[in-house]
Write a protein that holds these residues in place. Structure first.
Motif, PDB file in Angstrom:
ATOM      1  N   LEU B 526       0.812  -1.215   0.000  1.00  0.00           N
ATOM      2  CA  LEU B 526       0.000   0.000   0.000  1.00  0.00           C
ATOM      3  C   LEU B 526       0.847   1.267   0.000  1.00  0.00           C
ATOM      4  N   TYR B 527       1.934   1.248   0.822  1.00  0.00           N
ATOM      5  CA  TYR B 527       2.706   2.500   0.937  1.00  0.00           C
ATOM      6  C   TYR B 527       3.543   2.754  -0.314  1.00  0.00           C
ATOM      7  N   PHE B 528       3.812   1.723  -1.091  1.00  0.00           N
ATOM      8  CA  PHE B 528       4.481   1.926  -2.377  1.00  0.00           C
ATOM      9  C   PHE B 528       3.525   2.686  -3.306  1.00  0.00           C
ATOM     10  N   GLU B 529       2.288   2.209  -3.297  1.00  0.00           N
ATOM     11  CA  GLU B 529       1.273   2.878  -4.126  1.00  0.00           C
ATOM     12  C   GLU B 529       1.128   4.338  -3.706  1.00  0.00           C
ATOM     13  N   GLN B 530       0.991   4.520  -2.389  1.00  0.00           N
ATOM     14  CA  GLN B 530       0.765   5.874  -1.884  1.00  0.00           C
ATOM     15  C   GLN B 530       1.970   6.770  -2.163  1.00  0.00           C
ATOM     16  N   ALA B 531       3.182   6.203  -2.004  1.00  0.00           N
ATOM     17  CA  ALA B 531       4.384   6.992  -2.257  1.00  0.00           C
ATOM     18  C   ALA B 531       4.455   7.376  -3.737  1.00  0.00           C
ATOM     19  N   LEU B 538       4.473  15.423  -7.708  1.00  0.00           N
ATOM     20  CA  LEU B 538       5.659  16.283  -7.788  1.00  0.00           C
ATOM     21  C   LEU B 538       6.383  16.123  -9.122  1.00  0.00           C
ATOM     22  N   ARG B 539       6.412  14.880  -9.586  1.00  0.00           N
ATOM     23  CA  ARG B 539       7.111  14.582 -10.846  1.00  0.00           C
ATOM     24  C   ARG B 539       6.179  13.761 -11.748  1.00  0.00           C
ATOM     25  N   PRO B 540       5.328  14.414 -12.502  1.00  0.00           N
ATOM     26  CA  PRO B 540       4.364  13.683 -13.342  1.00  0.00           C
ATOM     27  C   PRO B 540       5.071  12.670 -14.260  1.00  0.00           C
ATOM     28  N   GLY B 541       4.440  11.529 -14.387  1.00  0.00           N
ATOM     29  CA  GLY B 541       4.988  10.489 -15.259  1.00  0.00           C
ATOM     30  C   GLY B 541       5.686   9.372 -14.502  1.00  0.00           C
ATOM     31  N   ILE B 542       5.812   9.558 -13.212  1.00  0.00           N
ATOM     32  CA  ILE B 542       6.508   8.549 -12.392  1.00  0.00           C
ATOM     33  C   ILE B 542       5.747   7.227 -12.386  1.00  0.00           C
ATOM     34  N   ILE B 543       4.428   7.322 -12.270  1.00  0.00           N
ATOM     35  CA  ILE B 543       3.632   6.083 -12.209  1.00  0.00           C
ATOM     36  C   ILE B 543       3.821   5.273 -13.488  1.00  0.00           C
ATOM     37  N   ASP B 544       3.884   5.983 -14.600  1.00  0.00           N
ATOM     38  CA  ASP B 544       4.103   5.263 -15.868  1.00  0.00           C
ATOM     39  C   ASP B 544       5.516   4.688 -15.916  1.00  0.00           C
ATOM     40  N   ALA B 545       6.468   5.495 -15.436  1.00  0.00           N
ATOM     41  CA  ALA B 545       7.863   5.046 -15.478  1.00  0.00           C
ATOM     42  C   ALA B 545       8.066   3.792 -14.622  1.00  0.00           C
ATOM     43  N   TYR B 546       7.284   3.706 -13.552  1.00  0.00           N
ATOM     44  CA  TYR B 546       7.395   2.536 -12.651  1.00  0.00           C
ATOM     45  C   TYR B 546       6.124   1.685 -12.742  1.00  0.00           C
ATOM     46  N   SER B 547       5.728   1.446 -13.970  1.00  0.00           N
ATOM     47  CA  SER B 547       4.448   0.768 -14.180  1.00  0.00           C
ATOM     48  C   SER B 547       4.437  -0.657 -13.608  1.00  0.00           C
ATOM     49  N   PHE B 548       5.621  -1.209 -13.343  1.00  0.00           N
ATOM     50  CA  PHE B 548       5.649  -2.570 -12.771  1.00  0.00           C
ATOM     51  C   PHE B 548       5.135  -2.575 -11.328  1.00  0.00           C
ATOM     52  N   VAL B 549       5.029  -1.389 -10.726  1.00  0.00           N
ATOM     53  CA  VAL B 549       4.386  -1.297  -9.412  1.00  0.00           C
ATOM     54  C   VAL B 549       2.980  -0.738  -9.658  1.00  0.00           C
ATOM     55  N   GLU B 550       2.033  -1.589  -9.501  1.00  0.00           N
ATOM     56  CA  GLU B 550       0.666  -1.199  -9.860  1.00  0.00           C
ATOM     57  C   GLU B 550       0.074  -0.231  -8.838  1.00  0.00           C
ATOM     58  N   VAL B 551      -0.333   0.945  -9.332  1.00  0.00           N
ATOM     59  CA  VAL B 551      -0.987   1.914  -8.445  1.00  0.00           C
ATOM     60  C   VAL B 551      -2.477   1.882  -8.797  1.00  0.00           C
ATOM     61  N   SER B 552      -3.307   1.535  -7.847  1.00  0.00           N
ATOM     62  CA  SER B 552      -4.723   1.311  -8.144  1.00  0.00           C
ATOM     63  C   SER B 552      -5.471   2.631  -8.334  1.00  0.00           C
ATOM     64  N   GLU B 553      -6.577   2.506  -9.011  1.00  0.00           N
ATOM     65  CA  GLU B 553      -7.430   3.670  -9.246  1.00  0.00           C
ATOM     66  C   GLU B 553      -7.906   4.249  -7.913  1.00  0.00           C
ATOM     67  N   SER B 554      -8.185   3.354  -6.990  1.00  0.00           N
ATOM     68  CA  SER B 554      -8.684   3.804  -5.685  1.00  0.00           C
ATOM     69  C   SER B 554      -7.642   4.664  -4.976  1.00  0.00           C
ATOM     70  N   THR B 555      -6.358   4.304  -5.096  1.00  0.00           N
ATOM     71  CA  THR B 555      -5.296   5.111  -4.487  1.00  0.00           C
ATOM     72  C   THR B 555      -5.247   6.498  -5.121  1.00  0.00           C
ATOM     73  N   ILE B 556      -5.413   6.543  -6.436  1.00  0.00           N
ATOM     74  CA  ILE B 556      -5.415   7.839  -7.142  1.00  0.00           C
ATOM     75  C   ILE B 556      -6.558   8.703  -6.625  1.00  0.00           C
ATOM     76  N   GLN B 557      -7.731   8.085  -6.492  1.00  0.00           N
ATOM     77  CA  GLN B 557      -8.897   8.836  -6.002  1.00  0.00           C
ATOM     78  C   GLN B 557      -8.666   9.318  -4.580  1.00  0.00           C
ATOM     79  N   HIS B 558      -8.064   8.445  -3.780  1.00  0.00           N
ATOM     80  CA  HIS B 558      -7.809   8.807  -2.373  1.00  0.00           C
ATOM     81  C   HIS B 558      -6.849   9.972  -2.250  1.00  0.00           C
TER      82      HIS B 558
END
Lengths: 505, 592
Positions: B526-531, B538-558
């Motif tokens: 969870l804290y990987f997602e949140q981090a 702060l740095r847009p595009g990070i989630i895509d760059a680290y796409s192997f760590v899945e960040v859920s839609e719910s985390t984005i909404q939260h």
């Protein structure tokens, strides 16, 4: 079942007195040494696997019985013990050979200068397994009567139990000089004697009731050796043969711990100087020759005539960064026992720059001919350097060589000479890489080291279970007549004298 | 009336039964874990040599007896039962002696006083169970003494018993001497007063001289220990006031019994009933007024680490715990072992990131200190802390828990002959024999055989391939070394990543996410997602760059809702933020 029924029947018919008789008989029988008439003898054509190892060791004529055990299990052991004068056969139940002290003494008395052969027969299921004989050489020269050492668990930083003990080498008798029972919470170390005489002794106490306790004759005093001019209390000592001075190195020691490997720690000498303590005047003296900011000086040792001071030195470095670059040379400076002053010229005996190695713990033989050192890759505390070996420096010929027969693949560290210059006792981790044991070796008149043996134990299995290391072995000619309570009383009840300090330029 | 008379008639068994139950409840409820911990502090060997070793020092026999029984404390229910039973034996021994000297209905009450006192002392781990054995033997000896009718035989027996008791039970011989003197003075007729006084003076003089003689010729010890022995209190330089009181309690109750008998102010029925009520009242007060001490809770967590009950630790932690480093360490360790450190750390209230216990020069190194290093794969450091525990025990005994750990670390390091030293000791124990024998067989067979077993193979795989020096302030670097040695070291990864998140070191966090794939997480922590969601702001595009760590839609909404609440200055929204997001990494980032 039939036998059991028979026994019960006999017991039922016996009177009370008979029970007692039977009991006494059983006890007497069990006390007797086991005699076994084996049917078959099989030659193993190899040396017996025994502990401790003894084969080809040279032993003193006044050493305690060299009891040993077979590492293989067996029902009993028969040994044939043979010299040019003696032939005797002894049997022992189980896998341990334990000589009677009286018998052993008689054997050694008749074997001085002779070879002692012990042929071992392991008896297993009525078959005798014969091994090749163990040969021991009994030197004519005796070893000093007493060995003083510290027993401490090979720990890291803390300790809860330790003690300085004296062992009579011709028996198994061990007595405490001071231990944690008498002084709980006090660290005790660096026991040292003047010229192998137990009359002059000192030891350091740290933590509770700290100070340096000095014995001169019957007098005991406690001294505080940390002065305003020195960065620490006095450390590693060496007595002047006159008993008037003690040379000390003053060290700032730090330990580092390895994450990987069998060598789990190293002691770093972050800084070290030397000073000479005048016992009567309670005053330290030093000079730039033995205490310089540009170099580290440590491990002093006086020559037997008291006119030369040997020590090891290395250019100052920053630790732990320069740890493996710290290589100590062996040097000497003259010493005037009348004035208590050192000379100004330092002679280098072994140059670390030339050997690429470091030396430590110089100890001159009492006849003044040989100088024993520990040599290793770097630093000045060899206890954690597996490559540390013993070397001899011939002060007459300047020859310098390793004691190959004495050394092992593991640490050889602290060492001490016998007063006749024929025996050395040294600590070594060769048994398992962790526990320091006391080993005894013969040095012949040509300065050649012979195969060593371990300090004998009454029960040969003892060291396999013993959780302590033998630390700082020191040979002395006679028993240390010092009651642990006397040391404790001086340490506890006296404030201690503050030592003075002066520097010559 | 009949009920009362029946109660009075059977008051002793009734009280013993009820007190036994009360004692059981008391130990079970409040100190079961501490009792169990005592077992970890010793290594009892079932050998003749071990027994003989104990017979060679004063007080050794009772120390041996207590160690024998304490080995069963490994199972806490047995510890509770044995402690309760022993204390009731102490009651019986006291009562039996008192009745011999001075029959009195109040003896029941008086006999419970030492039980109450020593029960309280035993809640402190520094007091030894051997004391109970010492007191019981003392009272049995005292009873034997008073039973001897012939005064010459009695005096002779008295001297022999005093000497025997000194050697078997140490300081309790003082109590025995005092009890003998008192019983002589109380029981003898007036004609024998002079004789008894001479005997008393001689006995007391002997009691002073025996330890002085013994310490001069038989052993070396401090003056205090020469009299007291190690059978009562672990700190050898102290004789605490509480213990002095217990020592004096025995002669005191004899005097009390004698005086209250003489006074004859109260009826026997009243004495019996009041004893019953008072004793039960004290037990009730003890049970109701005692609470779980911090030490007991720490022992609870420590014992669960010892038995590797990781899930139980986590479940227990969710109910709250005191602020104690050993407890924090246990919870962090359990979370890391279960791969939950990076998903549950903030959800456990007040949990601090205690990943190791720093070395302390004073006091005993806690047994738990070596555990995180062992489970991480830092075998040498685990060995160091286990050895430090052994070298810092107050009573110089070998803690079995450390002995096991030392054996394990030496086996893993391939130093078999050193491991054998510990295994041979463990082989002589009752409950570790099997494991020790198996391990001895394995190391005799060689490393290849050893590695066939998961217990050893897994640990071997995680061991370091590079060396470095111990630095308590740079533990995260040790985790990096561990990961370089084995990129699947889940435990090291969990510790390292949580450390980096807590340090708010995003660059390093992103850098070491490169090991993420090796960990084979079933769910993204969870804290990987949140981090990552936060860094994305702060740095847009990070989630895509680290796409192997899945960040859920719910985390984005939260995080969007969190940002909205965070950026308002409304007090209500701040409260909502805390209520909804206190357990998130974002809340830690901004408010802790």
């Amino acid at each position: 079942m039939l036998i059991l029924t028979g026994i019960i029947y006999i017991l039922n018919r016996m009177k009370k007195q008979s029970y007692i008789f039977l009991l006494v008989l059983l006890l007497a029988l069990s006390a007797c040494k086991y005699r076994h008439n084996a049917f078959e003898v099989i030659g193993k054509n190899r040396m017996p696997d025994i502990f401790p190892v003894l084969h080809q060791a040279t032993i003193p004529p006044n050493i305690a019985p060299l009891n040993f055990m077979l590492n293989d299990s067996c029902n009993s052991i028969e040994i044939e013990l043979q010299t040019s004068e003696i032939f005797l056969v002894e049997s022992f139940i189980g896998n341990k050979v334990k000589f009677s002290q009286k018998q052993w003494r008689e054997i050694l008395n008749q074997s001085s200068g002779d070879t002692l052969s012990i042929t071992v027969y392991a008896i297993i299921d009525e078959v005798k397994h014969k091994y090749d004989p163990i040969h021991l050489y009994v030197a004519p020269e005796p070893i000093d009567d007493f060995l003083v050492y510290r027993l401490i668990m090979p720990g890291f930083q803390t300790w809860n139990e330790m003690g300085i003990y004296q062992r009579k080498l011709s028996t198994f008798d061990e007595k405490p000089i001071l231990n944690s029972k008498v002084m709980p919470g006090t660290c005790m170390n660096c026991h040292s004697f003047a010229g192998k005489e137990s009359e002059h002794m000192m030891l350091h106490l740290r933590e509770n009731f700290g100070g340096t306790v000095i014995k001169t004759g019957d007098a005991l005093k406690k001294v505080h050796t940390k002065t305003e001019q020195t960065f620490a209390s006095a450390g590693f000592p060496y007595w002047h043969p006159s008993g008037k001075y003690i040379a000390f190195s003053i060290n700032s020691v730090r330990q580092i711990f390895h994450a990987k490997g069998h060598v789990r720690a190293h002691a770093l000498d972050m800084k070290s100087d030397m000073a000479i303590y005048n016992v009567e005047e309670n005053d330290f003296f030093t000079s730039p020759v033995i205490s310089s900011d540009e170099s580290f000086e440590a491990f002093p040792c006086f020559s037997p005539d008291g006119e030369t001071l040997y020590f090891v030195t290395a250019p100052a470095g920053e630790l732990p960064r320069d740890q493996t670059e710290m290589k100590y040379s062996l040097v000497a400076v003259s010493f005037d026992p009348h004035t208590g002053r050192t000379g100004s010229r330092v002679d280098t005996l072994i140059s670390a720059r030339e050997t690429g190695q470091s030396v430590s713990i110089p100890r001159v033989s009492p006849n003044g001919k040989l100088l024993l050192i520990t040599q290793f890759d770097y630093g000045n505390f060899p206890a954690y350097n597996p490559e540390a070996d013993l070397y001899l420096y011939n002060l007459e010929t300047d020859d310098y060589y390793a004691l190959d027969k004495v050394n092992s693949n593991d640490v050889e560290s602290y060492h001490t000479w016998s007063s006749n210059s024929r025996w050395i006792v040294f600590s070594s981790r060769r048994r398992d890489g962790l526990y320091m044991d006391a080993w005894i070796a013969y040095i012949d008149e040509h300065g050649k080291g012979h195969t060593p043996f371990m300090l004998p134990q009454k029960d040969p299995e003892f060291l396999k279970h013993f959780m302590f290391s033998y630390n700082i072995p020191e040979l002395v000619k006679s028993e240390v007549n010092l009651n642990p309570y006397d040391i404790a009383a001086v340490a506890r009840k006296t404030e201690g004298e503050q030592a003075g300090y002066s520097i010559s330029h | 009336m009949k009920l009362i008379s029946n109660i009075i008639r059977y008051i002793n068994p009734v009280l013993v039964l009820m007190s036994g139950v009360m004692l059981f409840i008391f130990w079970r409820k409040y100190f079961a874990e501490s009792l169990s911990y005592r077992e970890q502090l010793q290594l009892f060997e079932n050998t003749w040599i071990y027994f003989r070793k104990h017979l060679l020092f004063q007080g050794g026999l009772v120390v041996y007896l207590s160690e024998f029984f304490i080995q069963f404390f490994k199972f806490s229910i047995l510890g509770v039962l044995i402690a309760s039973a022993l204390l009731m034996c102490l009651y019986y021994a006291t009562f039996s002696f008192l009745e011999q000297v001075s029959t009195n209905r109040l003896n029941i009450l008086f006999s419970f006083l030492p039980v109450f006192a020593y029960t309280l002392l035993l809640t402190n781990e520094l007091y030894s169970l051997a004391g109970v054995f010492a007191f019981i033997i003392t009272l049995l000896f005292a009873r034997l003494f008073v039973c001897i009718k012939n005064f010459k035989k009695r005096y002779l027996a008295g001297i022999v018993l005093i000497i025997l008791l000194y050697w078997f039970a140490g300081g309790a011989f003082i109590i025995l001497g005092l009890l003998m003197v008192l019983s002589e003075l109380i029981k003898s007729d007036k004609n024998a007063l002079g004789r008894n006084l001479i005997f008393s003076v001689l006995l007391l003089s002997g009691m002073i001289l025996i330890p002085l003689f013994a310490r001069q010729f038989l052993f070396h010890d401090t003056l205090l220990q020469s009299y007291l022995s190690s059978a009562y209190y672990k700190v050898p330089v102290l004789f605490p006031l509480e213990l002095k009181i217990v020592f004096l309690l025995f002669p005191a109750i004899v005097i009390l019994s004698y005086l209250t008998k003489k006074l004859k102010l109260l009826s026997d029925s009243f004495k019996s009933l009041s004893s019953l009520i008072l004793v039960l009242l004290v037990w009730c007060v003890l049970i109701l007024a005692t609470s779980h001490s911090e030490t007991e809770i720490a022992r609870y967590y420590g014992n669960m680490v010892y038995t590797e009950n990781w899930d139980e630790i986590i479940a227990e932690a969710e109910n709250g715990f005191p602020d104690n480093d050993e407890i924090h360490l246990a919870i962090n360790l359990a979370l890391a072992k279960q791969g939950k450190l990076t998903s549950h750390f903030f959800s456990i209230d007040n949990l601090k990131p205690v990943f190791h216990l720093p070395y302390q020069r004073r006091g005993m190194t806690p047994l738990i200190a070596s555990d995180p290093y062992y489970h991480a794969g830092l075998i040498n450091f685990s060995q160091m802390y286990a050895a430090e525990s052994v070298s810092s025990t107050i009573d110089q005994k070998m803690p079995v828990r450390s002995a096991i750990r030392l054996a394990q670390t030496y086996v893993l390091n391939g130093q078999f002959s050193i491991a054998e030293k510990y295994l041979n000791k463990l082989k002589n124990s009752l409950f570790y024999r099997k494991w020790a024998k198996q391990t001895l067989q394995l190391i005799a067979a060689g490393e290849e055989e050893l590695l066939k077993y998961d217990e050893w193979n897994t640990k071997k795989q995680f061991m370091l391939k590079e060396d470095f020096y111990y630095n308590k302030d740079q533990l995260h670097l040790a985790m990096i070394f561990l990961l370089r040695s084995n990129q699947s070291n889940h435990f090291a990864f969990e510790y390292l990543m949580l450390h980096l998140l807590l340090e708010k070191d995003f660059d390093s966090f992103l850098n070491y996410l490169r090991y993420y794939r090796n960990m084979e997480y079933v769910e993204t922590p969870l804290y990987f997602e949140q981090a990552l969601a936060y860094i994305e702001t702060l740095r847009p595009g990070i989630i895509d760059a680290y796409s192997f760590v899945e960040v859920s839609e719910s985390t984005i909404q939260h995080i969007q809702r969190y940002a909205m609440l965070y950026h308002t200055n409304n007090e209500n929204d701040r409260e909502k933020l805390k209520a909804e997001y206190a357990n998130t990494y974002w809340y830690y980032l901004h408010f802790k």
